[in-house]
Motif scaffolding. Structure first.
Motif, short mmCIF file in Angstrom:
data_model
loop_
_atom_site.label_atom_id
_atom_site.label_comp_id
_atom_site.label_asym_id
_atom_site.label_seq_id
_atom_site.Cartn_x
_atom_site.Cartn_y
_atom_site.Cartn_z
N GLY A 61 2.11 -14.48 1.25
CA GLY A 61 0.89 -14.87 1.94
C GLY A 61 1.05 -15.19 3.41
N GLU A 62 2.27 -15.13 3.92
CA GLU A 62 2.54 -15.48 5.32
C GLU A 62 2.99 -14.30 6.15
OE1 GLU A 62 5.13 -18.86 5.69
OE2 GLU A 62 4.22 -19.83 3.95
N HIS A 63 3.49 -13.27 5.54
CA HIS A 63 4.02 -12.12 6.26
C HIS A 63 3.21 -10.87 5.91
CE1 HIS A 63 7.41 -14.96 6.19
NE2 HIS A 63 7.63 -14.49 7.40
N TYR A 64 3.40 -9.83 6.72
CA TYR A 64 2.61 -8.60 6.57
C TYR A 64 3.51 -7.40 6.79
CZ TYR A 64 -1.13 -11.95 7.01
OH TYR A 64 -1.96 -13.02 6.80
N TYR A 65 3.05 -6.24 6.31
CA TYR A 65 3.74 -5.00 6.63
C TYR A 65 2.72 -3.90 6.85
CZ TYR A 65 3.07 -3.69 1.69
OH TYR A 65 2.54 -3.39 0.47
N PRO A 66 3.04 -2.93 7.73
CA PRO A 66 2.11 -1.82 7.97
C PRO A 66 2.32 -0.72 6.93
CG PRO A 66 3.95 -1.66 9.47
CD PRO A 66 4.16 -2.91 8.65
N CYS A 67 1.25 -0.02 6.64
CA CYS A 67 1.31 1.10 5.70
C CYS A 67 0.45 2.23 6.25
CB CYS A 67 0.79 0.63 4.34
SG CYS A 67 0.96 1.84 3.02
N LYS A 68 1.01 3.42 6.34
CA LYS A 68 0.26 4.58 6.84
C LYS A 68 -0.89 4.89 5.89
CE LYS A 68 2.75 5.26 10.44
NZ LYS A 68 2.20 4.76 11.68
N PRO A 69 -2.04 5.35 6.43
CA PRO A 69 -3.22 5.58 5.60
C PRO A 69 -2.99 6.50 4.40
CG PRO A 69 -3.81 5.66 7.92
CD PRO A 69 -2.31 5.57 7.85
N ALA A 70 -2.26 7.58 4.55
CA ALA A 70 -2.04 8.50 3.42
C ALA A 70 -1.27 7.82 2.29
CB ALA A 70 -1.30 9.75 3.89
N ILE A 71 -0.29 7.02 2.64
CA ILE A 71 0.48 6.29 1.62
C ILE A 71 -0.38 5.22 0.98
CG2 ILE A 71 2.48 4.78 1.25
CD1 ILE A 71 3.84 6.39 3.54
N PHE A 72 -1.14 4.51 1.80
CA PHE A 72 -2.02 3.46 1.29
C PHE A 72 -3.02 4.05 0.30
CE2 PHE A 72 -5.62 0.59 1.30
CZ PHE A 72 -5.02 -0.65 1.23
N ASP A 73 -3.66 5.16 0.70
CA ASP A 73 -4.67 5.79 -0.17
C ASP A 73 -4.07 6.29 -1.48
OD1 ASP A 73 -6.59 5.27 1.74
OD2 ASP A 73 -6.55 7.29 2.58
N ALA A 74 -2.80 6.69 -1.46
CA ALA A 74 -2.15 7.19 -2.68
C ALA A 74 -1.78 6.07 -3.65
CB ALA A 74 -0.90 7.99 -2.31
N HIS A 75 -1.64 4.85 -3.14
CA HIS A 75 -1.14 3.76 -3.96
C HIS A 75 -2.13 2.64 -4.23
CE1 HIS A 75 3.06 5.08 -4.13
NE2 HIS A 75 2.81 5.59 -2.95
N TYR A 76 -3.23 2.59 -3.49
CA TYR A 76 -4.18 1.51 -3.63
C TYR A 76 -5.60 2.03 -3.82
CZ TYR A 76 -0.45 -1.45 -1.77
OH TYR A 76 0.73 -2.10 -1.58
N GLU A 77 -6.40 1.26 -4.53
CA GLU A 77 -7.83 1.55 -4.61
C GLU A 77 -8.57 0.24 -4.39
OE1 GLU A 77 -8.43 1.25 -9.45
OE2 GLU A 77 -8.45 3.21 -8.49
N LEU A 78 -9.74 0.32 -3.81
CA LEU A 78 -10.53 -0.87 -3.50
C LEU A 78 -10.98 -1.57 -4.77
CD1 LEU A 78 -11.83 -2.55 -1.24
CD2 LEU A 78 -13.80 -1.03 -1.39
N VAL A 79 -10.80 -2.88 -4.81
CA VAL A 79 -11.25 -3.68 -5.95
C VAL A 79 -12.66 -4.16 -5.62
CG1 VAL A 79 -10.86 -5.78 -7.28
CG2 VAL A 79 -8.92 -4.44 -6.46
N SER A 80 -13.59 -3.90 -6.52
CA SER A 80 -14.99 -4.29 -6.25
C SER A 80 -15.27 -5.71 -6.68
CB SER A 80 -15.95 -3.35 -6.93
OG SER A 80 -15.68 -3.25 -8.29
#
Length: 80
Positions: A61-80
C-alpha cells in the motif's frame, strides 16, 4: 519445473497521463530534479514512467510499479 496459476486478486491502479500536473498524477508519482517522473518500487528502485503506463499499487500500500498498457490489459480487468 512445476506449473503455477496466478491467484485471482484485486489491486489499485490508475493510468498515467504525462500532461497532468504532478499533483494530479496517480499516488506515488514523483519527479526528479530534471522533471522526469518516476515511482519507487517495493524494492526501493526508482523506476521512470512513460505516458500511458498504469501505476499499480504494491500489496504493502505504500509503493508502486509501472505497467505497460498491453501487459496490464492482458492481466487485469476492471472490477465493477
Amino acid at each position: 519445473m512445476s506449473r503455477y496459476r496466478h491467484l485471482p486478486s484485486e489491486t489499485t491502479a490508475e493510468q498515467y497521463d504525462e500532461t497532468k500536473p504532478l499533483d494530479q498524477c496517480p499516488p506515488g508519482v514523483k519527479a526528479d530534479s530534471g522533471g522526469r517522473r518516476f515511482v519507487v518500487t517495493i524494492h526501493g528502485a526508482r523506476t521512470y514512467i512513460a505516458h500511458g503506463d498504469y501505476i499499480v499499487q504494491e500489496p504493502d500500500g505504500e509503493h508502486y510499479y509501472p505497467c505497460k498498457p498491453a501487459i496490464f490489459d492482458a492481466h487485469y480487468e476492471l472490477v465493477s
